[in-house]
Design a protein around this motif. Structure first.
Motif, short mmCIF file in Angstrom:
data_model
loop_
_atom_site.label_atom_id
_atom_site.label_comp_id
_atom_site.label_asym_id
_atom_site.label_seq_id
_atom_site.Cartn_x
_atom_site.Cartn_y
_atom_site.Cartn_z
N PHE A 83 10.32 -4.63 10.70
CA PHE A 83 10.51 -3.19 10.53
C PHE A 83 11.65 -2.92 9.54
O PHE A 83 11.59 -1.99 8.75
N ASP A 84 12.69 -3.78 9.60
CA ASP A 84 13.79 -3.63 8.64
C ASP A 84 13.30 -3.82 7.21
O ASP A 84 13.73 -3.11 6.29
N LYS A 85 12.40 -4.79 7.03
CA LYS A 85 11.86 -5.03 5.68
C LYS A 85 11.13 -3.80 5.17
O LYS A 85 11.27 -3.42 4.01
N VAL A 86 10.34 -3.18 6.06
CA VAL A 86 9.60 -1.98 5.66
C VAL A 86 10.58 -0.87 5.30
O VAL A 86 10.43 -0.19 4.27
N CYS A 87 11.59 -0.66 6.15
CA CYS A 87 12.59 0.38 5.88
C CYS A 87 13.29 0.14 4.54
O CYS A 87 13.46 1.05 3.73
N THR A 88 13.70 -1.11 4.33
CA THR A 88 14.47 -1.44 3.13
C THR A 88 13.63 -1.33 1.87
O THR A 88 14.07 -0.76 0.86
N GLU A 89 12.43 -1.89 1.91
CA GLU A 89 11.58 -1.91 0.71
C GLU A 89 11.08 -0.52 0.34
O GLU A 89 10.95 -0.21 -0.85
N LEU A 90 10.79 0.31 1.32
CA LEU A 90 10.19 1.62 1.05
C LEU A 90 11.17 2.77 1.17
O LEU A 90 10.85 3.89 0.77
N GLY A 91 12.36 2.51 1.74
CA GLY A 91 13.34 3.57 1.88
C GLY A 91 12.91 4.68 2.82
O GLY A 91 13.29 5.84 2.66
N CYS A 92 12.10 4.33 3.82
CA CYS A 92 11.60 5.34 4.75
C CYS A 92 11.92 4.92 6.18
O CYS A 92 12.29 3.77 6.45
N ALA A 93 11.76 5.86 7.11
CA ALA A 93 11.96 5.56 8.52
C ALA A 93 10.72 4.87 9.08
O ALA A 93 9.60 5.11 8.62
N VAL A 94 10.94 4.03 10.07
CA VAL A 94 9.83 3.40 10.79
C VAL A 94 9.89 3.86 12.24
O VAL A 94 10.94 3.76 12.89
N ILE A 95 8.77 4.36 12.72
CA ILE A 95 8.68 4.93 14.06
C ILE A 95 7.60 4.16 14.81
O ILE A 95 6.48 4.01 14.31
N TYR A 96 7.92 3.65 15.99
CA TYR A 96 6.94 2.85 16.73
C TYR A 96 7.14 3.07 18.22
O TYR A 96 8.18 3.56 18.67
N ARG A 117 0.82 -1.22 0.00
CA ARG A 117 0.00 0.00 0.00
C ARG A 117 0.85 1.27 0.00
O ARG A 117 0.42 2.31 -0.49
N ALA A 118 2.03 1.18 0.58
CA ALA A 118 2.86 2.37 0.72
C ALA A 118 3.78 2.60 -0.47
O ALA A 118 4.36 3.68 -0.61
N ALA A 119 3.92 1.58 -1.32
CA ALA A 119 4.79 1.72 -2.49
C ALA A 119 4.30 2.88 -3.35
O ALA A 119 3.11 3.10 -3.52
N LYS A 120 5.25 3.63 -3.89
CA LYS A 120 4.99 4.77 -4.78
C LYS A 120 4.33 5.95 -4.08
O LYS A 120 3.92 6.90 -4.74
N LYS A 121 4.19 5.92 -2.75
CA LYS A 121 3.60 7.05 -2.03
C LYS A 121 4.68 8.03 -1.55
O LYS A 121 4.37 9.11 -1.08
N ASN A 122 5.95 7.60 -1.64
CA ASN A 122 7.07 8.47 -1.26
C ASN A 122 7.02 8.95 0.18
O ASN A 122 7.33 10.10 0.49
N TYR A 123 6.60 8.06 1.08
CA TYR A 123 6.64 8.41 2.50
C TYR A 123 8.09 8.51 2.95
O TYR A 123 8.93 7.68 2.56
N ILE A 124 8.38 9.47 3.81
CA ILE A 124 9.71 9.50 4.43
C ILE A 124 9.65 8.91 5.83
O ILE A 124 10.69 8.67 6.45
N ALA A 125 8.44 8.64 6.33
CA ALA A 125 8.30 8.02 7.66
C ALA A 125 6.97 7.28 7.73
O ALA A 125 5.97 7.72 7.17
N ILE A 126 7.01 6.14 8.42
CA ILE A 126 5.81 5.38 8.73
C ILE A 126 5.76 5.18 10.23
O ILE A 126 6.72 4.68 10.83
N VAL A 127 4.65 5.56 10.84
CA VAL A 127 4.48 5.46 12.29
C VAL A 127 3.51 4.31 12.57
O VAL A 127 2.42 4.27 12.00
N ILE A 128 3.91 3.38 13.45
CA ILE A 128 3.07 2.25 13.82
C ILE A 128 2.74 2.37 15.30
O ILE A 128 3.62 2.31 16.15
N ASP A 129 1.45 2.54 15.61
CA ASP A 129 1.04 2.86 16.98
C ASP A 129 -0.21 2.06 17.37
O ASP A 129 -1.27 2.25 16.78
N PRO A 130 -0.11 1.21 18.42
CA PRO A 130 1.09 0.77 19.14
C PRO A 130 1.50 -0.61 18.65
O PRO A 130 0.72 -1.31 18.01
#
Length: 740
Positions: free
Chosen positions: A494-507, A459-472
């Motif tokens: 979380f590493d997979k999300v960072c690597t695949e999307l090139g964005c930060a993951v915040i949780y 879902r996040a591919a091609k959206k160019n997010y620089i950060a994804i927040v997962i709560d909680p």
């Protein structure tokens, strides 16, 4: 393009070679894909021994579908096992059920380059030695061995079928008798028919039967394929490093590999055999699926079958055990990068990822925010989302501007959306770039992180997010949070999300129970230490113990400010009469307002400005942020207030010397709470007065009534009354005040 016609594929599937459940699965697949009961019946007639007229039509009516239906892919899979191969595909060919998208993993062998490895028949053959070696390799001396030397033929069929055989002797007994049989195996096992040879079971039995229930140790499985040259079977078995205990030539067109499984239960046995067979299939060895059962018969070495030897080709080849073999299979084509020389990169270092949170986190990295309940962690994450969207400061740190996705797992949609607007308004930010914030509301629909990650990535591919927040994260934790290996696997998502999307993951994650002040920031998060050690940055919140003196000091400032705000709006001349020092005094400001305002205006100010200001101060909580960083130097602790719905940094420094919850040792905290004898007596007196008034509300106060009110015993009440000295108690337990 239409899907594959399944009926021609049935020509590659022999119903006589299927178990009952596999036969039923074919019928269920045919019905689901729109075929008729007659199609199933016509195919089933090929199994003349088990075919019963009308049975297919009766069974057909019982297929009503399920949540996990058997599809046409089952028939495709069976047909491939029987030798069917799909025709060459065009580029726009519609994918079949079993087609693989992208590179297949766990493929060790290129089937196009198979040459075969010769299997050389021994020039001098010692049948007894073969059989003794086989028994010594597979069994302990005390374990019962199942074997079959008698067989029967179907009428009009040349094929021999084994009987149930024997299982009443141990490996030790058989070996002992073989050593003195003078090369006459039939003397030990019973005479067999040279036309069909003999069979043996490779797992130990309980001596009471030869079914799966009689297997005492799920130690081995049989790998056999009779649809390719023996030389190629031999090459694949060895190239795959299968943990083979014994490799036996069947005397026919196949090798029998007795593979180490070493399962602790039948359920684990099935899973391991399924994995084994799938690896064999992916690498070109089409294993006979009927050999899955742990009580299955295999060919006995040391006997003759239709003029050919059943002989022991090899023992103990490949990996030492199943676990070692599986780890090797998983690592062979793991797609990991090769090591690189530092010398090659020394003068051409790659650029570091830009900062997302200045001095705290880089883009593409991970950050964990940990804290106890009521710390406003979710509000803190929402504040961070807003700061990234607007390119504003988050607490003390500047943020890069860009798009951010907030994965909401806890709040209902309306509450979540309102929180974002409330935070914007509390921070007094204009929502100029609120379009940079996307919210994925998953309350009631959350799934474990290992299943959520691929859906999130898609879902996040091609959206160019620089950060994804997962709560909680407690909503998506996979496994036991106290297990290091399970939590390491969880954090890898979380590493997979960072690597695949090139964005930060915040949780965010919660603290363990108990006081936290005496712990290091990275040791406060609940569960395994993996939580604190895995992210690139850890931000930890700990509550500060606010004294009554500090609360009153803050109330003074808040009330003074409320008076100023009211006067500013309603009495413009006030500044001419109030000095700067007076504006810092709650008492002075209230006295001034009382003196110059009309009574109605003064009451309005108290009710709508002063009281809410006091209440707001009492609702505040104070927090200290500490951090553990991988990419940046450690920062000084940051103190802040949580004034719902937002956090505010203490820029003045009133919280600088406030101690955190649990900073002091227990004895010191308890000492501060201990009252002097005089204070204790005064407190007990006040309690007695309150209890006396409450117990006498509907009549004469009594010791019993006062005890119930105070939640103590009657004896305790009498002792306190005696200590106080201002009360009398009559014989009926009634309590009176002296002088009344």
């Amino acid at each position: 393009m239409d899907k594959i016609d399944l009926l021609p594929l049935l020509e590659y599937i022999d119903p006589a070679n299927l178990s009952y459940q596999e036969w039923v699965n074919v019928g269920m697949a045919l019905k689901l894909e729109g075929y008729t009961a007659s199609d199933w019946d016509n195919w089933s007639r090929r199994d003349s021994a088990r075919y019963r007229s009308g049975e297919c039509f009766k069974k057909w009516t019982s297929f009503h579908g399920s949540n996990t239906p058997v599809t046409g892919g089952t028939i495709v899979d069976m047909a491939k096992a029987g030798g069917w191969e799909p025709s060459s595909r065009k580029e726009d060919y519609e994918l079949d059920w079993d087609d693989t998208i992208g590179k297949d993993d766990k493929v060790i062998i290129d089937k196009n380059w198979l040459e075969g490895r010769e299997v050389t028949e021994p020039e001098t053959w010692d049948p007894v030695k073969d059989l003794v070696t086989y028994l010594e390799t597979l069994f302990d001396s005390t374990e019962n061995v199942g074997y079959v030397t008698s067989a029967w033929q179907k009428e009009g069929d040349n094929k021999y079928l084994p009987t149930k055989g024997n299982w009443d002797r141990t490996a030790g007994q058989l070996i002992e008798e073989l050593n003195i049989c003078d090369d006459d195996i039939g003397l030990v096992f019973g005479d067999y028919k040279p036309e069909c040879g003999a069979w043996i079971r490779f797992n130990p039995l309980d001596g009471k039967g030869c079914k799966n229930d009689n297997v005492t140790d799920f130690r081995y499985s049989l790998v056999e394929s009779d649809n390719m040259e023996i030389e190629k079977q031999n090459e694949i078995i060895r190239a795959l490093e299968l943990p083979v205990a014994c490799l036996v030539h069947s005397g026919g067109k196949s090798l029998h590999a007795i593979v180490r499984i070493d399962a602790g239960s039948y359920e684990e046995y099935r899973k391991r055999v399924d994995y084994l067979y799938s690896i064999c299939k992916k690498n070109g060895l089409e294993v006979d699926p009927q050999n899955r059962n742990p009580s299955r018969l295999s060919r006995m070495p040391g006997v003759i079958r239709n003029g050919h030897k059943q002989w022991l080709v090899d023992t103990n080849i490949g990996k030492a055990n199943f676990t070692e073999w599986k780890e090797w299979i998983e690592s062979v084509n793991d797609d990991l990068p090769e090591p690189e020389s530092m010398a090659d990169a020394w003068n051409n270092l790659p650029e570091l990822a830009p900062s997302l949170i200045d001095g705290i986190l880089r883009q593409g990295h991970k950050i964990l925010i940990a804290g106890p309940s009521k710390a406003g962690k979710s509000f803190g994450l929402i504040e961070l989302c807003c700061a990234i969207a607007e390119g504003q400061k988050w607490l003390s740190w500047a943020c890069a501007q860009g798009k951010v996705l907030y994965v909401n797992l806890e709040l209902d949609r309306a509450s979540c959306l309102h929180r974002f607007k409330d935070v914007y308004q509390a921070l007094k930010w204009e929502p100029k770039n609120v379009g940079n914030i996307d919210i994925w509301n998953l309350r009631g629909k959350s799934i474990p992180m290992d299943k959520l990650a691929p859906k999130l990535i898609r879902r996040a591919a091609k959206k160019n997010y620089i950060a994804i927040v997962i709560d909680p994260i407690y909503k998506v934790i996979t496994g036991d949070e106290n297990s290091a290996d399970q939590m390491a696997n969880f954090c890898n998502q979380f590493d997979k999300v960072c690597t695949e999307l090139g964005c930060a993951v915040i949780y965010c994650h919660h603290h363990s129970k108990g006081a936290q002040g005496g712990k290091r920031s990275m040791d406060r998060a609940s569960g395994s230490g993996v939580f604190a050690r895995d992210p690139d940055a850890l931000i930890d919140l700990i509550e500060l113990d606010i004294t009554e003196e500090l609360y009153k000091q803050e109330e003074n400032k808040a009330v003074s400010a409320a008076c100023v705000a009211f006067l500013e709006a309603n009495y413009p001349a006030w500044e001419d009469n109030v000095s700067q020092d007076d504006q810092c005094s709650e008492k002075t400001m209230l006295d001034y307002c009382n003196r110059v305002l009309l009574r109605e205006a003064y009451i309005e100010m108290i009710n709508h400005f002063v009281h809410p200001a006091r209440q707001r101060v009492r609702q505040r909580t104070a927090w200290r942020i500490e951090g553990t960083l991988r990419e940046f130097p450690k920062f000084k602790p940051v103190n802040l207030w949580f004034d719902y719905p937002a956090h505010y940094v203490d820029t003045i420094g009133v919280l600088k010397d406030v101690e955190a919850d649990g900073d002091q040792p227990a004895w010191k905290r308890n000492f501060k709470k201990r009252k002097t004898p005089a204070e204790g007596k005064k407190t007990r007196g006040t309690s007695l007065e309150s209890a006396f008034e409450a117990a006498g509300f509907n009549g004469q106060p009594t010791v019993k009534g006062m005890a119930e009110y105070m939640s103590v015993t009657e004896k305790t009440v009498k002792n306190h009354l005696k200590e106080h000295g201002g009360f009398l108690v009559d014989n009926q337990g009634a309590v009176f005040k002296k002088g009344k």
